[in-house]
Design a protein around this motif. Structure first.
Motif, mmCIF file in Angstrom:
data_model
loop_
_atom_site.group_PDB
_atom_site.id
_atom_site.type_symbol
_atom_site.label_atom_id
_atom_site.label_comp_id
_atom_site.label_asym_id
_atom_site.label_seq_id
_atom_site.Cartn_x
_atom_site.Cartn_y
_atom_site.Cartn_z
ATOM 1 N N ASN A 105 17.569 -10.249 2.369
ATOM 2 C CA ASN A 105 16.523 -10.991 3.080
ATOM 3 C C ASN A 105 15.881 -10.144 4.174
ATOM 4 N N ILE A 106 16.685 -9.369 4.864
ATOM 5 C CA ILE A 106 16.148 -8.486 5.910
ATOM 6 C C ILE A 106 15.249 -7.424 5.293
ATOM 7 N N LEU A 107 15.696 -6.826 4.180
ATOM 8 C CA LEU A 107 14.924 -5.756 3.549
ATOM 9 C C LEU A 107 13.616 -6.267 2.951
ATOM 10 N N LYS A 108 13.609 -7.485 2.421
ATOM 11 C CA LYS A 108 12.405 -8.026 1.793
ATOM 12 C C LYS A 108 11.304 -8.324 2.800
ATOM 13 N N PHE A 109 11.678 -8.508 4.046
ATOM 14 C CA PHE A 109 10.671 -8.839 5.065
ATOM 15 C C PHE A 109 10.557 -7.763 6.139
ATOM 16 N N LEU A 110 11.136 -6.607 5.872
ATOM 17 C CA LEU A 110 11.047 -5.491 6.809
ATOM 18 C C LEU A 110 9.689 -4.814 6.669
ATOM 19 N N ILE A 111 9.023 -4.590 7.784
ATOM 20 C CA ILE A 111 7.710 -3.942 7.804
ATOM 21 C C ILE A 111 7.866 -2.554 8.411
ATOM 22 N N PRO A 112 7.654 -1.502 7.628
ATOM 23 C CA PRO A 112 7.795 -0.141 8.163
ATOM 24 C C PRO A 112 6.902 0.078 9.382
ATOM 25 N N ASN A 113 7.445 0.821 10.337
ATOM 26 C CA ASN A 113 6.742 1.162 11.597
ATOM 27 C C ASN A 113 6.524 -0.043 12.494
ATOM 28 N N THR A 114 7.000 -1.213 12.091
ATOM 29 C CA THR A 114 6.875 -2.407 12.921
ATOM 30 C C THR A 114 8.250 -3.008 13.204
ATOM 31 N N THR A 115 9.005 -3.278 12.155
ATOM 32 C CA THR A 115 10.355 -3.798 12.323
ATOM 33 C C THR A 115 11.267 -2.719 12.896
ATOM 34 N N ASP A 116 12.089 -3.103 13.849
ATOM 35 C CA ASP A 116 13.022 -2.154 14.463
ATOM 36 C C ASP A 116 14.059 -1.722 13.426
ATOM 37 N N ARG A 132 28.022 -4.904 -2.953
ATOM 38 C CA ARG A 132 28.156 -4.182 -4.211
ATOM 39 C C ARG A 132 26.878 -4.212 -5.043
ATOM 40 N N LYS A 133 25.977 -5.106 -4.699
ATOM 41 C CA LYS A 133 24.729 -5.232 -5.451
ATOM 42 C C LYS A 133 23.611 -5.625 -4.500
ATOM 43 N N LEU A 134 22.427 -5.015 -4.717
ATOM 44 C CA LEU A 134 21.241 -5.381 -3.939
ATOM 45 C C LEU A 134 20.103 -5.692 -4.901
ATOM 46 N N GLU A 135 19.520 -6.877 -4.760
ATOM 47 C CA GLU A 135 18.366 -7.278 -5.556
ATOM 48 C C GLU A 135 17.195 -7.518 -4.610
ATOM 49 N N ILE A 136 16.280 -6.554 -4.580
ATOM 50 C CA ILE A 136 15.144 -6.640 -3.652
ATOM 51 C C ILE A 136 13.875 -6.749 -4.479
ATOM 52 N N ASP A 137 13.282 -7.928 -4.510
ATOM 53 C CA ASP A 137 12.110 -8.172 -5.367
ATOM 54 C C ASP A 137 10.801 -8.078 -4.603
ATOM 55 N N GLN A 138 10.829 -7.481 -3.409
ATOM 56 C CA GLN A 138 9.583 -7.287 -2.654
ATOM 57 C C GLN A 138 9.810 -6.226 -1.589
ATOM 58 N N PHE A 139 8.817 -5.367 -1.411
ATOM 59 C CA PHE A 139 8.796 -4.390 -0.325
ATOM 60 C C PHE A 139 7.455 -4.508 0.379
ATOM 61 N N LEU A 140 7.491 -4.771 1.656
ATOM 62 C CA LEU A 140 6.247 -4.893 2.418
ATOM 63 C C LEU A 140 5.768 -3.519 2.875
ATOM 64 N N ALA A 167 -0.625 6.907 3.759
ATOM 65 C CA ALA A 167 0.480 6.736 4.697
ATOM 66 C C ALA A 167 0.760 5.277 4.989
ATOM 67 N N TYR A 168 -0.268 4.450 4.855
ATOM 68 C CA TYR A 168 -0.087 3.027 5.131
ATOM 69 C C TYR A 168 0.316 2.246 3.880
ATOM 70 N N THR A 169 0.728 2.942 2.831
ATOM 71 C CA THR A 169 1.241 2.260 1.643
ATOM 72 C C THR A 169 2.696 2.627 1.363
ATOM 73 N N HIS A 170 3.266 3.569 2.120
ATOM 74 C CA HIS A 170 4.665 3.927 1.923
ATOM 75 C C HIS A 170 5.559 2.771 2.370
ATOM 76 N N HIS A 171 6.640 2.581 1.636
ATOM 77 C CA HIS A 171 7.537 1.473 1.919
ATOM 78 C C HIS A 171 8.819 1.964 2.588
ATOM 79 N N TYR A 172 9.705 1.029 2.864
ATOM 80 C CA TYR A 172 10.960 1.346 3.550
ATOM 81 C C TYR A 172 11.780 2.343 2.733
#
Length: 434
Positions: A105-116, A132-140, A167-172
């Motif tokens: 949940n944290i990773l799906k809503f993390l905004i690069p250069n904005t979220t600490d 043991r498993k990560l399912e991330i269906d969105q990257f902001l 540069a403004y399209t790179h993700h976490y």
């Protein structure tokens, strides 16, 4: 003699039962002060249970993560937070479910250069033993600056502007996180944005070269990786080759899913090498752009593989040259059990090769030729190959233009094989694990 009468007045409602035991008072004090003094591990097991049952689910994870191991407590936290909780998907561990979903949940809503970044890094010591498993269906993506706030510098070249936009399209970058999760075995990723509404832009769905490079580096550090899925992320040939180079030396890799991407022949050639050099068991390339050259490369890898059990090429365009190559590989391959070639523009030549496959191969249990143009005579050839086949239990020929009579006879043979397998399993049930 002088007689005196003594009267005793008692409260009829008074009872020793209403007076709490000293142990109970101590346990109540421990619960109330648990955040500042979590002494759970110093208690007897029966007292630990009483304390855990009363702990509030609002306690910080820094307090509970590495102290509270009781599943009932984490079950309460999960059920209060999420409506759907299928614990069997998490090894029947509520604690594992909580930390995996919390991190996702944290990773799906993390905004690069904005979220600490500390929001993720501070969580690692708490969750690293359970994820043991990560399912991330969105990257902001990062937030683009307002054009009004930017100075209009005429000296900037068009290339500089393109680099700035990219540069403004790179993700976490998952590299630091993955390297710190020693038990991570499954990684399911989709580089997209869900629910963007009226703010839709194609750039929101851009899996950049930098993203791919970062992900490849992360995969190298994920030493226990067994399952890797990267779907619906516009992965092309160059990105596929980069990712495959990072996956070639993984000793535990069993499944790769790159379905619903933009992989063509060159990417398929790299995946052919992965099949032949690894212990891969499942490869899903559904809905890509693979033609016959890519299919021939995959067939070459299949011929050399002794571990691959499932290959899904549905919704590609391998055509007969590719279909025939895969068929010829199956004349020597003895590991593949499931093959999906639906919607690949196949016709009678492929059916002719697979007639030989059905007559010789003794490991295939499932074949899907649906939504192809095999032709009227193809059914007769497939039926001829199936006459002595005892292993095929699924054969999908829907919408493949096969004549009705051979289609019926084929399915009768397949049904008989399936029944034979079922009866055999009843007579010789698999032994229960000790």
């Amino acid at each position: 003699p002088v007689y005196t009468r003594r009267c005793l007045i008692e409260d009829p409602t008074w009872s020793l039962v209403t007076v709490p035991h000293l142990t109970e008072l101590c346990l109540q004090h421990i619960v109330h002060n648990f955040e500042n003094n979590p002494i759970l591990n110093y208690l007897l097991p029966e007292h630990q249970r009483k304390v855990v049952d009363r702990l509030p689910t609002s306690l910080p994870l820094t307090v509970t993560a590495n102290i509270v191991s009781h599943e009932d407590y984490w079950k309460r936290r999960c059920l209060e937070r999420w409506q759907v909780c299928e614990v069997s998907n998490y090894g029947d561990s509520w604690k594992r479910m909580y930390f995996e979903r919390h991190l996702e949940n944290i990773l799906k809503f993390l905004i690069p250069n904005t979220t600490d970044p500390k929001e993720v890094l501070d969580l690692i010591p708490l969750c690293k033993d359970y994820v043991r498993k990560l399912e991330i269906d969105q990257f902001l993506p990062p937030v683009r600056p307002d054009p009004k706030d930017e100075s209009n510098d005429l000296s900037d070249t068009e290339d500089d502007a393109d680099q700035l936009n990219e540069a403004y399209t790179h993700h976490y970058d998952l590299k630091d996180l993955v390297a710190a999760l020693p038990h991570l075995e499954e990684l399911h990723l989709t580089y997209t944005v869900k629910g963007c509404g009226m703010n839709f832009e194609w750039s929101l769905f851009n899996f950049t070269e930098q993203d791919c490079s970062n992900l490849a580096a992360a995969l190298k550090m994920c030493h226990n990786l067994k399952v890797f899925k990267l779907t619906q992320s516009q992965v092309d040939d160059e990105k596929t080759k980069l990712l495959v180079r990072s996956l070639l030396d993984h000793p535990y890799l069993l499944e790769v899913d790159l379905s619903h991407n933009l992989i063509k022949d060159h990417g398929a050639q790299a995946l052919g090498k992965l099949i032949s050099r690894s212990r891969l068991e499942i490869l899903n390339l559904c809905n890509n752009q693979i033609h016959h050259l890519g299919a021939q490369a995959l067939a070459h890898g299949l011929a050399e593989s002794s571990t691959l059990t499932s290959l899904n090429l549905r919704l590609n365009c391998v055509e007969d040259k590719g279909g025939e190559a895969i068929g010829r590989a199956l004349l020597t391959n003895s590991s593949l059990k499931s093959l999906h070639l639906g919607s690949n523009n196949l016709s009678e030549p492929t059916a002719a090769v697979f007639s030989q496959v059905l007559a010789q191969n003794t490991t295939l249990t499932s074949i899907n030729f649906s939504c192809n143009r095999l032709g009227l005579d193809a059914g007769k050839k497939l039926l001829e190959g199936l006459k002595n086949n005892k292993t095929l239990t699924e054969f999908d020929l829907r919408q493949s233009e096969v004549e009705q009579e051979p289609d019926f006879l084929i399915h009768r043979i397949v049904w008989a094989n399936r029944e034979a397998v079922r009866l055999a399993s009843l007579q010789h049930p698999t032994a229960e694990p000790l």
